[in-house]
Design a protein around this motif. Sequence first.
Motif, PDB file in Angstrom:
ATOM      1  N   MET A  67      64.926 -21.412  48.461  1.00  0.00           N
ATOM      2  CA  MET A  67      64.836 -21.214  49.909  1.00  0.00           C
ATOM      3  C   MET A  67      64.669 -19.740  50.258  1.00  0.00           C
ATOM      4  O   MET A  67      63.899 -19.385  51.156  1.00  0.00           O
ATOM      5  N   ILE A  68      65.395 -18.867  49.543  1.00  0.00           N
ATOM      6  CA  ILE A  68      65.284 -17.425  49.782  1.00  0.00           C
ATOM      7  C   ILE A  68      63.871 -16.942  49.477  1.00  0.00           C
ATOM      8  O   ILE A  68      63.259 -16.212  50.261  1.00  0.00           O
ATOM      9  N   ILE A  69      63.348 -17.349  48.322  1.00  0.00           N
ATOM     10  CA  ILE A  69      62.010 -16.932  47.909  1.00  0.00           C
ATOM     11  C   ILE A  69      60.953 -17.442  48.878  1.00  0.00           C
ATOM     12  O   ILE A  69      60.007 -16.728  49.227  1.00  0.00           O
ATOM     13  N   ASN A  70      61.127 -18.683  49.333  1.00  0.00           N
ATOM     14  CA  ASN A  70      60.153 -19.269  50.253  1.00  0.00           C
ATOM     15  C   ASN A  70      60.143 -18.543  51.595  1.00  0.00           C
ATOM     16  O   ASN A  70      59.089 -18.160  52.104  1.00  0.00           O
ATOM     17  N   LEU A  71      61.328 -18.328  52.165  1.00  0.00           N
ATOM     18  CA  LEU A  71      61.407 -17.614  53.441  1.00  0.00           C
ATOM     19  C   LEU A  71      60.929 -16.180  53.285  1.00  0.00           C
ATOM     20  O   LEU A  71      60.267 -15.641  54.178  1.00  0.00           O
ATOM     21  N   GLY A  72      61.243 -15.559  52.151  1.00  0.00           N
ATOM     22  CA  GLY A  72      60.823 -14.181  51.924  1.00  0.00           C
ATOM     23  C   GLY A  72      59.325 -14.007  52.011  1.00  0.00           C
ATOM     24  O   GLY A  72      58.835 -13.049  52.634  1.00  0.00           O
ATOM     25  N   ALA A  73      58.588 -14.936  51.414  1.00  0.00           N
ATOM     26  CA  ALA A  73      57.133 -14.822  51.413  1.00  0.00           C
ATOM     27  C   ALA A  73      56.546 -15.014  52.808  1.00  0.00           C
ATOM     28  O   ALA A  73      55.676 -14.247  53.246  1.00  0.00           O
ATOM     29  N   TYR A  74      57.015 -16.031  53.525  1.00  0.00           N
ATOM     30  CA  TYR A  74      56.473 -16.297  54.855  1.00  0.00           C
ATOM     31  C   TYR A  74      56.884 -15.229  55.863  1.00  0.00           C
ATOM     32  O   TYR A  74      56.078 -14.804  56.698  1.00  0.00           O
TER      33      TYR A  74
END
Length: 222
Positions: free
Chosen positions: A97-104
Motif C-alpha cells: 500500500m505504501i509503495i502504491n500510494l508513493g508512486a501515484y
Amino acid sequence: MNYQLNFSGLVPYLPEFLAGLSTTIQLTLISTILGLLLGTFCAIGRISQLSGLRFICISYIEVIRNTPFIVQLFFIFFGLPAIGLKLSAWQAGSIAMIINLGAYSAEIIRAGIEATAKGQWEAGKTLGLTRKQILLYIILPPAYQRVYPALVSQCIIVMLGSSVVSQISVEELTFVANFAQSRSFLGFEAYLSIALIYLMLSILMRQIFAFVKQRAFKNPSL
C-alpha cells in the motif's frame, strides 16, 4: 423475491468486525503517512538534476502505475521469499500500500511543483537560499495546496484498496466479511455491512483531511 434481512446473525462476529476495522485503519494510517513521504521524495527525485536519481524515480513510478496492485502485493508476499525476504502478511500488505500510494502521489505532487511559477525559484536564489531550502519553504507548500484534493482522493482510493490485502490473509474488513459469511451464510448482510463501513471511513477521511487543510494552509479556500 421475499428476502428477509438478518443482521442479527452477524452479531456473534462483531468482535471480528471491530478487529478488522482496526486493522484497516492501521493500514490506512501507516500507508497514508509513509506513502505521502515516499511520494514527496520521488516527486523531488523526478525533477532532480541528478540523472541517476531521476531514472530510479521515473522507473519506480512507471512500474507501479502500470501494474495491478494485486500483482504488486503477490510479488511482495509470495515472490520476495524466493530471494530470502520473507514478510508477514501484515507487513507485505502495508508495504504494498505504501509503495502504491508513493508512486501515484509522486506524480500528483510533481504536477503541483511544476505548476509553480519559475519566478519563485529565482526569488529563492536571489535570497541566497539553497535548492533544498527553496523546495521546502517556497515550492512545496503551495504545490501541496494546489494538488491537495487529488492527494486526498488518492489516499481514499488506497484505503479502499486495502480490501485486496485480504487475498494474503490480512485480517482486515473484507477478510472478516468473507469469514463471517462463510459460516453464517449471510453474504448479503456481511458485504452490505462492510460496504457501509468503507463508505463511512471514506467520509471520515475527507473530514479529517479537510480539518488538516484548515490548519496547514494559510488560505485553505484555494
